[in-house]
Write a protein that holds these residues in place. Structure first.
Motif, short mmCIF file in Angstrom:
data_model
loop_
_atom_site.label_atom_id
_atom_site.label_comp_id
_atom_site.label_asym_id
_atom_site.label_seq_id
_atom_site.Cartn_x
_atom_site.Cartn_y
_atom_site.Cartn_z
N PRO A 165 0.82 -1.20 0.00
CA PRO A 165 0.00 0.00 0.00
C PRO A 165 0.85 1.25 0.00
N LEU A 166 0.21 2.37 -0.38
CA LEU A 166 0.94 3.63 -0.43
C LEU A 166 1.32 4.10 0.96
N CYS A 167 2.38 4.93 0.99
CA CYS A 167 2.71 5.60 2.24
C CYS A 167 1.55 6.50 2.63
N ARG A 168 1.33 6.66 3.92
CA ARG A 168 0.23 7.48 4.40
C ARG A 168 0.47 8.93 4.00
N MET A 169 -0.56 9.56 3.39
CA MET A 169 -0.47 10.95 3.03
C MET A 169 -0.55 11.81 4.29
N THR A 170 0.12 12.96 4.26
CA THR A 170 0.15 13.79 5.45
C THR A 170 -0.44 15.17 5.25
N SER A 171 -0.97 15.47 4.06
CA SER A 171 -1.58 16.78 3.89
C SER A 171 -2.89 16.84 4.63
N ALA A 172 -3.33 18.06 4.95
CA ALA A 172 -4.47 18.21 5.85
C ALA A 172 -5.79 17.85 5.20
N ARG A 173 -6.24 18.68 4.25
CA ARG A 173 -7.61 18.53 3.78
C ARG A 173 -7.81 17.32 2.90
N SER A 174 -6.77 16.88 2.19
CA SER A 174 -6.97 15.83 1.20
C SER A 174 -6.68 14.43 1.73
N SER A 175 -6.09 14.31 2.91
CA SER A 175 -5.59 13.01 3.34
C SER A 175 -6.69 11.97 3.47
N ALA A 176 -7.86 12.38 3.93
CA ALA A 176 -8.92 11.41 4.18
C ALA A 176 -9.49 10.84 2.89
N LYS A 177 -9.30 11.55 1.77
CA LYS A 177 -9.94 11.13 0.54
C LYS A 177 -8.98 10.41 -0.41
N PRO A 193 14.59 21.89 1.77
CA PRO A 193 14.08 21.14 2.92
C PRO A 193 14.99 21.28 4.13
N LYS A 194 14.51 20.85 5.26
CA LYS A 194 15.30 20.92 6.49
C LYS A 194 15.36 19.54 7.14
N GLY A 195 16.14 19.43 8.19
CA GLY A 195 16.13 18.25 9.03
C GLY A 195 16.60 16.99 8.34
N GLU A 196 15.93 15.87 8.66
CA GLU A 196 16.35 14.55 8.19
C GLU A 196 16.37 14.44 6.68
N LEU A 197 15.37 15.03 6.02
CA LEU A 197 15.32 14.93 4.56
C LEU A 197 16.52 15.61 3.93
N MET A 198 16.87 16.78 4.42
CA MET A 198 18.03 17.50 3.88
C MET A 198 19.31 16.71 4.10
N LEU A 219 8.34 12.83 -3.78
CA LEU A 219 8.11 14.06 -4.55
C LEU A 219 7.95 13.70 -6.01
N GLY A 220 6.81 14.08 -6.59
CA GLY A 220 6.56 13.81 -8.00
C GLY A 220 6.41 15.10 -8.78
N ILE A 221 6.99 15.14 -9.97
CA ILE A 221 6.85 16.29 -10.85
C ILE A 221 6.18 15.82 -12.14
N ASP A 222 4.99 16.34 -12.38
CA ASP A 222 4.20 15.97 -13.55
C ASP A 222 4.75 16.70 -14.77
N VAL A 237 6.90 16.85 1.80
CA VAL A 237 7.87 15.84 1.35
C VAL A 237 8.63 15.28 2.55
N SER A 238 9.00 16.15 3.48
CA SER A 238 9.72 15.72 4.68
C SER A 238 8.86 14.81 5.54
N SER A 239 7.58 15.14 5.66
CA SER A 239 6.67 14.30 6.44
C SER A 239 6.50 12.93 5.81
N ARG A 240 6.41 12.91 4.49
CA ARG A 240 6.30 11.63 3.78
C ARG A 240 7.56 10.78 4.00
N TYR A 241 8.71 11.45 3.98
CA TYR A 241 9.97 10.74 4.19
C TYR A 241 10.03 10.16 5.60
#
Length: 223
Positions: free
Chosen positions: A1-13, A114-119, A181-184, A214-218
């Motif tokens: 399954p996909l990694c859990r999305m972390t954005s606010a309004r769209s995550s539930a859908k 980015p900052k922190g672990e991702l950087m 991170l995806g770039i269409d 992106v950092s939250s997904r990572y």
């Protein structure tokens, strides 16, 4: 399954695994966490409206139709029809998965680095942020025809990787990499504003990359 999305309004859908074809609600178009004009001047409102409300909506609608046909074929034991539906499942399912990630990867408050672990991971795996940015841009510009450029996480090797996928092929289902991170780079993502000059679009999109997402997904995928 996909990694859990972390954005606010769209995550539930956002999408459930495509294998869950029985006794589930239909896929729906996720809301954007910002207005269509919010990414201007880098991506204009007309592009965002068409991209989200027309293109992504079409993938969602077609996916629901294909899944219904697939469910019927499974119930009948019709393997031939199941096999024949695979390309449409991959294309429309991938389109839904990819765009659901893409919207959360963008933000009117994005850009910078980015900052922190991702950087730290980017520096470890690509040498520097500038080198990473150059490589992902080059891979995305170099996609022949339609497709996507991706930063993914290789869970087995514990490192970041850059990859390109054709058409709407989903990164995880195609390569095993977890999408961060995806770039269409389909023309519908930029043509109305940048015409056929894909490099100009790629230069602009870095100004609206949502590094917090992106950092939250990572962080989630690394667990």
């Amino acid at each position: 399954p996909l990694c859990r999305m972390t954005s606010a309004r769209s995550s539930a859908k956002l999408v459930a695994p495509l294998g869950c074809l029985v006794s589930r609600q239909k896929h729906t178009l996720p809301d954007l966490p910002y207005d269509y004009a919010a990414l201007e001047p880098h991506i204009n409102a007309e592009i965002m409206q068409l991209h989200h409300s027309k293109h992504h909506a079409t993938y969602v609608n077609n996916l629901n139709v294909v899944e219904e046909k697939y469910k019927e074929a499974v119930a009948k034991g019709d393997v031939t029809t199941q096999v024949s539906l695979q390309p449409a499942l991959k294309f429309n399912g991938g389109g839904h998965i990819n765009h659901s990630i893409f919207w959360t990867n963008l933000s009117p408050n994005g850009g910078g680095e980015p900052k922190g672990e991702l950087m730290e991971a980017i520096k470890r795996d690509f040498g520097s942020f500038a080198n990473f940015k150059e490589k992902l841009t080059a891979v995305s510009v170099g996609v022949q025809g339609s497709g996507w450029g991706w930063l993914g996480y290789n869970k087995e090797q514990g490192r970041l990787q850059i990859a390109a996928c054709a058409n709407q092929d989903p990164l995880q289902g195609t390569t095993g990499l977890i999408p961060l991170l995806g770039i269409d780079v389909w023309e519908h993502a930029y043509y109305l504003q940048y015409k056929n000059v894909r490099p100009d679009y790629l230069k602009a999109i870095w100004n609206v990359i949502n590094w917090e997402n992106v950092s939250s997904r990572y962080a989630t995928c690394k667990k």
